[in-house]
Design a protein around this motif. Structure first.
Motif, PDB file in Angstrom:
ATOM      1  N   ILE A 231      26.808 -28.435  11.667  1.00 35.32           N
ATOM      2  CA  ILE A 231      25.861 -29.267  12.403  1.00 35.32           C
ATOM      3  C   ILE A 231      24.656 -29.633  11.554  1.00 35.32           C
ATOM      4  N   PHE A 232      24.002 -28.656  10.966  1.00 37.40           N
ATOM      5  CA  PHE A 232      22.754 -28.928  10.269  1.00 37.40           C
ATOM      6  C   PHE A 232      22.970 -29.788   9.026  1.00 37.40           C
ATOM      7  N   ARG A 233      24.037 -29.496   8.244  1.00 39.62           N
ATOM      8  CA  ARG A 233      24.277 -30.302   7.045  1.00 39.62           C
ATOM      9  C   ARG A 233      24.725 -31.712   7.407  1.00 39.62           C
ATOM     10  N   SER A 234      25.321 -31.887   8.590  1.00 40.00           N
ATOM     11  CA  SER A 234      25.670 -33.233   9.043  1.00 40.00           C
ATOM     12  C   SER A 234      24.428 -33.998   9.481  1.00 40.00           C
ATOM     13  N   LEU A 235      23.491 -33.297  10.106  1.00 35.39           N
ATOM     14  CA  LEU A 235      22.272 -33.957  10.561  1.00 35.39           C
ATOM     15  C   LEU A 235      21.396 -34.411   9.405  1.00 35.39           C
ATOM     16  N   GLN A 236      21.577 -33.805   8.234  1.00 33.84           N
ATOM     17  CA  GLN A 236      20.774 -34.198   7.084  1.00 33.84           C
ATOM     18  C   GLN A 236      21.080 -35.631   6.631  1.00 33.84           C
ATOM     19  N   PHE A 280      25.173 -22.160   5.018  1.00 33.83           N
ATOM     20  CA  PHE A 280      25.796 -22.521   6.296  1.00 33.83           C
ATOM     21  C   PHE A 280      24.796 -22.275   7.429  1.00 33.83           C
ATOM     22  N   SER A 281      24.864 -23.124   8.454  1.00 32.88           N
ATOM     23  CA  SER A 281      24.070 -22.875   9.658  1.00 32.88           C
ATOM     24  C   SER A 281      24.795 -21.861  10.530  1.00 32.88           C
ATOM     25  N   ALA A 282      24.095 -21.366  11.556  1.00 31.21           N
ATOM     26  CA  ALA A 282      24.631 -20.279  12.383  1.00 31.21           C
ATOM     27  C   ALA A 282      25.402 -20.788  13.590  1.00 31.21           C
TER      28      ALA A 282
END
Length: 322
Positions: A231-236, A280-282
């Protein structure tokens, strides 16, 4: 001579009764009170006007009132004291004033939840309204809804959700206080021939609110990322969001730092958001149902952060307790 004396006595009694009935109108009242118990204010009014006020302490003792007036009749003074309250008064033939509670219609709060009849998955934003009235609401992210202050009478409740057959549920007065469990069945919509076009968005919906974006988690795999979807790396990859380096899952929104982001996970605030040294995000992307990002101008109910708000909702599934 006896008839004349009797007539004089009759006139005297009639005059005295009229004077007694209008005495309260002749006596003027002045009160200057601030945040005083209504019972104490009524006692001062009765003392000044020399009238009898009949009321129950349970009705007036729970109210605090403010009044500031001069030279009013008893009726006008009572109207000022009882303004914007659920209490009224009535003048009796003997000159007494009876203070009583207005009759209020009995109302109840109708609540319940809406879910898929096959999977048990809660259905958010379902339309719920009372037939024949202008009262309605929608279910929240957990599929729950509340219709407050519904008049205590028989109703028909209508429930609609896109892709599901609408339901009409008779509501008897005896069942209004019981939470409703409303199961909707998927339904194929048959219409005339139409031209089908792809949706205007597959991954991100910019929305009508300033600074808000809604992300479809099931399409994260379409983004160019290394390894499994995250999720977080996609939101970047979204406008206004970046990271300190390509290997980190931290979010820097419009120049802010990661500590200035509010991350809500099913309404709970999270602080430790990554593992493997931040690579990695959690979050498990397959368990996410909805992601809403506020990059600015987020509602006041969030607060507590300067940069952004990320509201994450997970899939609830069939918990067995609808």
């Amino acid at each position: 001579m006896g008839k004349i004396a009797g007539f004089i006595l009759f006139l005297s009694l009639l005059f005295n009764s009229n004077v007694t009935a209008k005495t309260s109108d002749l006596n003027r009242v002045s009160l200057h009170l601030n945040q005083v118990n209504l019972g104490a204010a009524l006692a001062q009014l009765a003392e000044q006007a020399r009238v009898d006020l009949v009321y129950s302490d349970a009705v007036v003792d729970s109210l605090l009132i403010h009044c500031d007036f001069d030279d009013l009749t008893v009726r006008e003074a009572l109207q000022q004291l009882l303004l914007n309250t659920s209490i009224s008064f009535k003048q009796q033939a003997q000159g007494e004033y009876v203070i009583y509670l207005k009759k209020q219609a009995l109302t109840v709060d109708v609540s319940g939840s809406v879910f898929d009849s096959e999977t048990g998955e809660r259905l958010p934003f379902a339309n719920v309204y009372l037939d024949g009235s202008n009262r309605g609401t929608s279910s929240n992210l957990d599929g729950r809804f509340v219709l407050p202050t519904v008049p205590f009478q028989d109703w028909k409740l209508r429930v609609k959700y896109i892709g599901y057959a609408a339901r009409e549920i008779p509501l008897e007065r005896q069942k209004l206080t019981t939470p409703l469990q409303i199961a909707l069945r998927k339904n194929t919509i048959l219409t005339e021939t139409v031209t089908v076009r792809p949706p205007s968005w597959e991954l991100v919906d910019m929305g009508d609110e300033a600074g808000r974006q809604v992300v479809a988690p099931e399409n994260f795999s379409l983004l160019p990322i290394i390894g499994d979807k995250d999720i977080f790396r996609s939101l970047q990859l979204l406008p206004g969001i970046s990271s300190s380096n390509q290997g980190s899952s931290e979010l820097y929104v419009r120049g802010g730092t990661p500590s200035q982001n509010l991350i809500l996970f099913d309404g709970m605030t999270l602080y430790h958001l990554d593992h493997s040294f931040g690579y990695f995000s959690a979050f498990n992307a397959d368990a996410i149902k909805d992601v809403r990002i506020y990059k600015g101008g987020f509602p006041a109910k969030y607060g507590g952060r300067l940069s952004s708000v990320m509201d994450i909702t997970t899939r609830s599934g069939d918990s067995g307790n609808k």
